[in-house]
Scaffold this active site. Sequence first.
Site, PDB file in Angstrom:
ATOM      1  N   ALA A   7      37.995  16.552 -19.176  1.00 53.49           N
ATOM      2  CA  ALA A   7      37.899  17.299 -17.599  1.00 53.49           C
ATOM      3  C   ALA A   7      36.304  17.650 -17.543  1.00 53.49           C
ATOM      4  CB  ALA A   7      39.129  18.372 -17.340  1.00 53.49           C
ATOM      5  N   ARG A  56      52.345  16.050 -15.872  1.00 49.03           N
ATOM      6  CA  ARG A  56      51.463  14.986 -15.593  1.00 49.03           C
ATOM      7  C   ARG A  56      52.026  13.544 -16.393  1.00 49.03           C
ATOM      8  NH1 ARG A  56      46.910  14.303 -13.689  1.00 49.03           N
ATOM      9  NH2 ARG A  56      45.997  15.510 -12.671  1.00 49.03           N
ATOM     10  N   THR A  71      35.225   9.081 -19.062  1.00 47.86           N
ATOM     11  CA  THR A  71      35.053  10.343 -19.448  1.00 47.86           C
ATOM     12  C   THR A  71      36.128  10.764 -20.635  1.00 47.86           C
ATOM     13  OG1 THR A  71      36.894  11.093 -17.982  1.00 47.86           O
ATOM     14  CG2 THR A  71      34.769  10.930 -17.092  1.00 47.86           C
ATOM     15  N   GLY A  77      39.446   6.735 -10.014  1.00 42.75           N
ATOM     16  CA  GLY A  77      40.355   7.829 -10.395  1.00 42.75           C
ATOM     17  C   GLY A  77      40.795   8.261  -9.118  1.00 42.75           C
ATOM     18  N   ARG A 130      55.291  12.555 -10.493  1.00 44.58           N
ATOM     19  CA  ARG A 130      55.526  14.275 -10.649  1.00 44.58           C
ATOM     20  C   ARG A 130      55.359  14.803  -9.166  1.00 44.58           C
ATOM     21  NH1 ARG A 130      50.125  12.853 -11.395  1.00 44.58           N
ATOM     22  NH2 ARG A 130      48.474  14.443 -10.750  1.00 44.58           N
ATOM     23  N   GLY A 142      44.046  18.853  -4.945  1.00 44.15           N
ATOM     24  CA  GLY A 142      44.844  18.588  -6.194  1.00 44.15           C
ATOM     25  C   GLY A 142      44.376  19.384  -7.423  1.00 44.15           C
ATOM     26  N   GLU A 143      43.376  20.139  -7.130  1.00 41.02           N
ATOM     27  CA  GLU A 143      43.355  21.167  -8.321  1.00 41.02           C
ATOM     28  C   GLU A 143      43.490  22.776  -7.818  1.00 41.02           C
ATOM     29  OE1 GLU A 143      41.383  19.810 -11.179  1.00 41.02           O
ATOM     30  OE2 GLU A 143      42.089  17.936  -9.996  1.00 41.02           O
ATOM     31  N   ASP A 201      42.028  11.730  -6.480  1.00 41.46           N
ATOM     32  CA  ASP A 201      41.089  12.807  -5.723  1.00 41.46           C
ATOM     33  C   ASP A 201      40.621  13.974  -6.557  1.00 41.46           C
ATOM     34  OD1 ASP A 201      41.961  11.673  -3.338  1.00 41.46           O
ATOM     35  OD2 ASP A 201      43.781  12.926  -3.126  1.00 41.46           O
TER      36      ASP A 201
HETATM   37  C1  LIG Z   1      61.540  13.913   3.260  1.00 45.00           C
HETATM   38  C2  LIG Z   1      60.219  13.376   3.019  1.00 45.00           C
HETATM   39  C3  LIG Z   1      59.344  14.052   3.092  1.00 45.00           C
HETATM   40  C4  LIG Z   1      57.669  13.585   2.760  1.00 45.00           C
HETATM   41  C5  LIG Z   1      56.620  14.425   2.908  1.00 45.00           C
HETATM   42  C6  LIG Z   1      55.292  13.779   2.548  1.00 45.00           C
HETATM   43  C7  LIG Z   1      54.114  14.651   3.022  1.00 45.00           C
HETATM   44  C8  LIG Z   1      53.075  13.969   2.144  1.00 45.00           C
HETATM   45  C9  LIG Z   1      51.873  14.865   2.506  1.00 45.00           C
HETATM   46  C10 LIG Z   1      50.895  14.427   1.484  1.00 45.00           C
HETATM   47  C11 LIG Z   1      49.397  15.129   1.779  1.00 45.00           C
HETATM   48  C12 LIG Z   1      48.529  14.771   0.700  1.00 45.00           C
HETATM   49  C13 LIG Z   1      47.311  15.494   0.697  1.00 45.00           C
HETATM   50  C14 LIG Z   1      46.525  15.159  -0.404  1.00 45.00           C
HETATM   51  C15 LIG Z   1      46.242  15.847  -1.300  1.00 45.00           C
HETATM   52  C16 LIG Z   1      45.314  15.301  -2.627  1.00 45.00           C
HETATM   53  O1  LIG Z   1      44.036  15.616  -2.534  1.00 45.00           O
HETATM   54  C17 LIG Z   1      46.103  15.849  -3.891  1.00 45.00           C
HETATM   55  C18 LIG Z   1      45.269  15.121  -5.036  1.00 45.00           C
HETATM   56  O2  LIG Z   1      45.571  13.977  -5.338  1.00 45.00           O
HETATM   57  P1  LIG Z   1      45.247  13.315  -6.891  1.00 45.00           P
HETATM   58  O3  LIG Z   1      46.562  13.363  -7.276  1.00 45.00           O
HETATM   59  O4  LIG Z   1      44.965  11.637  -6.354  1.00 45.00           O
HETATM   60  O5  LIG Z   1      44.207  13.978  -7.469  1.00 45.00           O
HETATM   61  N1  LIG Z   1      47.518  15.488  -3.958  1.00 45.00           N
HETATM   62  C19 LIG Z   1      48.392  16.327  -3.812  1.00 45.00           C
HETATM   63  O6  LIG Z   1      48.300  17.591  -3.831  1.00 45.00           O
HETATM   64  C20 LIG Z   1      49.836  15.962  -4.151  1.00 45.00           C
HETATM   65  C21 LIG Z   1      50.633  16.256  -2.691  1.00 45.00           C
HETATM   66  C22 LIG Z   1      51.818  15.470  -2.828  1.00 45.00           C
HETATM   67  C23 LIG Z   1      52.988  16.091  -2.016  1.00 45.00           C
HETATM   68  C24 LIG Z   1      54.077  15.387  -2.272  1.00 45.00           C
HETATM   69  C25 LIG Z   1      55.351  16.345  -1.608  1.00 45.00           C
HETATM   70  C26 LIG Z   1      56.422  15.632  -1.446  1.00 45.00           C
HETATM   71  C27 LIG Z   1      57.717  16.168  -0.860  1.00 45.00           C
HETATM   72  C28 LIG Z   1      59.013  15.660  -1.081  1.00 45.00           C
HETATM   73  C29 LIG Z   1      59.933  16.863  -0.417  1.00 45.00           C
HETATM   74  C30 LIG Z   1      61.225  16.193  -0.442  1.00 45.00           C
HETATM   75  C31 LIG Z   1      62.177  16.697   0.205  1.00 45.00           C
HETATM   76  C32 LIG Z   1      63.644  16.072   0.057  1.00 45.00           C
HETATM   77  C33 LIG Z   1      64.635  16.823   0.714  1.00 45.00           C
HETATM   78  C34 LIG Z   1      66.050  16.146   0.530  1.00 45.00           C
HETATM   79  N1  LIG Z   2      38.826  12.072 -19.756  1.00 49.47           N
HETATM   80  C1  LIG Z   2      39.484  13.096 -19.227  1.00 49.47           C
HETATM   81  N2  LIG Z   2      40.504  13.822 -19.715  1.00 49.47           N
HETATM   82  C2  LIG Z   2      41.120  14.635 -19.070  1.00 49.47           C
HETATM   83  N3  LIG Z   2      41.282  14.947 -17.929  1.00 49.47           N
HETATM   84  C3  LIG Z   2      40.029  14.260 -17.085  1.00 49.47           C
HETATM   85  C4  LIG Z   2      39.320  13.373 -17.822  1.00 49.47           C
HETATM   86  N4  LIG Z   2      38.738  12.696 -16.845  1.00 49.47           N
HETATM   87  C5  LIG Z   2      38.677  13.620 -15.654  1.00 49.47           C
HETATM   88  N5  LIG Z   2      39.896  14.359 -15.787  1.00 49.47           N
HETATM   89  C6  LIG Z   2      40.475  15.306 -15.058  1.00 49.47           C
HETATM   90  O1  LIG Z   2      41.583  14.930 -14.652  1.00 49.47           O
HETATM   91  C7  LIG Z   2      41.989  15.513 -13.339  1.00 49.47           C
HETATM   92  C8  LIG Z   2      43.042  14.592 -12.660  1.00 49.47           C
HETATM   93  O2  LIG Z   2      42.401  13.575 -12.289  1.00 49.47           O
HETATM   94  P1  LIG Z   2      42.530  12.630 -10.948  1.00 49.47           P
HETATM   95  O3  LIG Z   2      41.637  11.292 -11.187  1.00 49.47           O
HETATM   96  O4  LIG Z   2      42.580  13.164  -9.790  1.00 49.47           O
HETATM   97  O5  LIG Z   2      44.191  12.073 -11.290  1.00 49.47           O
HETATM   98  P2  LIG Z   2      45.501  12.019 -10.751  1.00 49.47           P
HETATM   99  O6  LIG Z   2      45.294  11.548  -9.318  1.00 49.47           O
HETATM  100  O7  LIG Z   2      46.576  11.558 -11.362  1.00 49.47           O
HETATM  101  O8  LIG Z   2      45.681  13.716 -10.549  1.00 49.47           O
HETATM  102  C9  LIG Z   2      41.045  15.995 -12.851  1.00 49.47           C
HETATM  103  O9  LIG Z   2      40.960  17.343 -12.807  1.00 49.47           O
HETATM  104  C10 LIG Z   2      39.745  15.677 -13.705  1.00 49.47           C
HETATM  105  O10 LIG Z   2      38.722  16.619 -13.686  1.00 49.47           O
HETATM  106 CA   LIG Z   3      44.323  15.252  -8.986  1.00 48.62          CA
END
Ligand SMILES: CCCCCCCCCCCCC/C=C/[C@@H](O)[C@H](COP(=O)(O)O)NC(=O)CCCCCCCCCCCCCCC
Ligand SMILES: Nc1ncnc2c1ncn2[C@@H]1O[C@H](COP(=O)(O)OP(=O)(O)O)[C@@H](O)[C@H]1O
Ligand SMILES: [Ca+2]
Length: 548
Positions: free
Chosen positions: A187, A318, A184, A209, A324, A518-519, A211
């Site tokens: 986005a 990012r 790609t 890639g 991050r 994640g969006e 989610d």
């Molecule tokens: C103290 C340790 C606490 C650890 C808590 C971990 C909870 C993790 C729950 C993860 C849920 C994930 C749901 C997934 C969502 C994804 O679709 C979505 C997109 O994924 P992509 O980047 O591959 O595109 N990802 C996300 O939205 C990322 C969510 C991650 C959240 C991480 C939160 C970390 C919290 C750390 C708190 C630390 C407190 C420390 C205090 C001393």
């Molecule tokens: N070539 C590209 N340039 C910039 N953004 C892109 C490209 N291809 C896909 N994306 C966008 O990048 C974002 C993050 O992608 P993702 O695969 O979930 O990575 P991450 O897990 O690091 O967030 C999505 O919103 C997707 O639409």
């Molecule tokens: Ca993402």
Amino acid sequence: MESARRPLVSQLWVKNRRNEAVLDPERPALSWKELQPKSGRGLCLARVLHRARGLIGRLTEQYPSVCHSVPISEIIAVETEQKRYNSDTWQKFNHHAFTVHYAQRAQKHCWRCSAVTFWCKDEELCHQWIQAIKKLLELQTSRPKHLLVYINPYGGKQQGKQIYEQKVAPLFSLASITTDVIVTERANHAKDDLFEVNLEKYDGVISVGGDGMFSEVMHGLIGRMQKDSSIDQNNPSAPLAPCNLRIGIIPAGSTDCICYATVGINDPVTSALHIIIGDLQHMDVCSVHHNNTFLKYSVSLLGYGFYGDVLKDSEKNRWMGPTRYDFSGFKTFLSHHYYEGTVSFQQANQTLGSPRDKSTCQSGCYICKQSTQEVEEKRKRHHYNLEETEDDGDWKVIRGKFMAINAANMSCACPRSPKGLSPAAHLAAGTIDLILVRRCSRLNFLRHLVRHKNQDDQFDLAFVEVYRVKTFLFTPKHSENEDTDNKDVRKKHFNQICNGNHSSCGCNHVNSIWNCDGEALDHAAVEVRVHCQLIKLFARGIEEDSKP
Ligand SMILES: CCCCCCCCCCCCC/C=C/[C@@H](O)[C@H](COP(=O)(O)O)NC(=O)CCCCCCCCCCCCCCC
Ligand SMILES: Nc1ncnc2c1ncn2[C@@H]1O[C@H](COP(=O)(O)OP(=O)(O)O)[C@@H](O)[C@H]1O
Ligand SMILES: [Ca+2]
């Protein structure tokens, strides 16, 4: 015809040892077992060692007469052996050998491609074996032959292209799968492309890639299906047309929770093997609307409050890659915000289990299977314009101050939280687990978070509630326009770590945002509805005991 069903049994050599190999079309499996060397004709060192091993084994009752067995469904390819063995073996067997490549369970949920070479005494036997295995492979009709692959080169640690080229493409080519690969350039490139491309020639679409990239591919496919079926996505109650093409995920993102929660691990090779053998996992999809306008679909987490704030802050960083989220998670934890609003929902029928169940959704899950039948009947009724008889319960309305409102369409298991946000959530039962974390102290919120990492129940806390639902509405207390205008209200939400300039704490909002896989969503007021088994993946869910 009859002979095709009979097992093929031959003596073949594996690593210089005589084996009995059996290809049984009835089971259907390929198995081989080492035969003990015949007595007499002098004693070579190998034979002495072999006998000694047998004797010790019998005495200790662990004689290693291991029978290896590989289901035909897990064979990747069979090929004539090329000259890569030392010349002794090569000469001894007059060049007649074939190699079978198959999926082998390595560690928990992790698969690897293994190979075994069988040496044959003559060319005819070698040919007979290769043809027999190929014939059985041709009967594996669920395997994809031609795939459309989208690679996000910027996801996760920006390794998508390398991961695909080095780990996945060689396996696809070994399995004779042909591909059209698109890296790609922006986005929404994949999503837009899927509205135009001729999908008929493909057996599946692969997302390389995270989610977010999966979400793009899914939006492209679901959107295309609705367009082709003249279904208006803006109508929240329209029954959506299911997608027939399966989606494969090669994890190369930051969280990869959709892959992890459907395969059990985020490993590109394991995912490639599930794609090659043509696995199938149905999956529910949530639609999100605002004022009868379609916003997005979600398959993993729809999170308002904590996870919305983490996302908003993390997008600025990012460049840090997956770290991050930890950085922004820590900051968001310290900022300790709560948000006011009203959640209304209808609880799902009890036959669909409870989020507090001890058993989890696994391969062949009976609750999901039950939903497969129901959804098929429902689609038939809809096709013949028959009336629907929904027996959904009463609406429950909860007004309050929340640290987080999380709607988990699946467990959301990922490396950060191996059991996930809702460990007992189902992949394909047509339900969402709605988790409400009410306003609480920092220490209590930390207790809740820490339980995502250990075995303790994250719902067994006085300020956490969880419901299994099919649909829900959220209305923020403050109108969305206020969010940008009303500075006075903002001030009420200051806390000790926020110094008032808000540039670093990200707390300058009365309302949070929704994190949708994640969006970020553009609206806080939403109507969410689950669509049972709308899409299909190349996966099989979590295997109970997946040890070698
Ligand atoms: C103290 C340790 C606490 C650890 C808590 C971990 C909870 C993790 C729950 C993860 C849920 C994930 C749901 C997934 C969502 C994804 O679709 C979505 C997109 O994924 P992509 O980047 O591959 O595109 N990802 C996300 O939205 C990322 C969510 C991650 C959240 C991480 C939160 C970390 C919290 C750390 C708190 C630390 C407190 C420390 C205090 C001393
Ligand atoms: N070539 C590209 N340039 C910039 N953004 C892109 C490209 N291809 C896909 N994306 C966008 O990048 C974002 C993050 O992608 P993702 O695969 O979930 O990575 P991450 O897990 O690091 O967030 C999505 O919103 C997707 O639409
Ligand atoms: Ca993402």
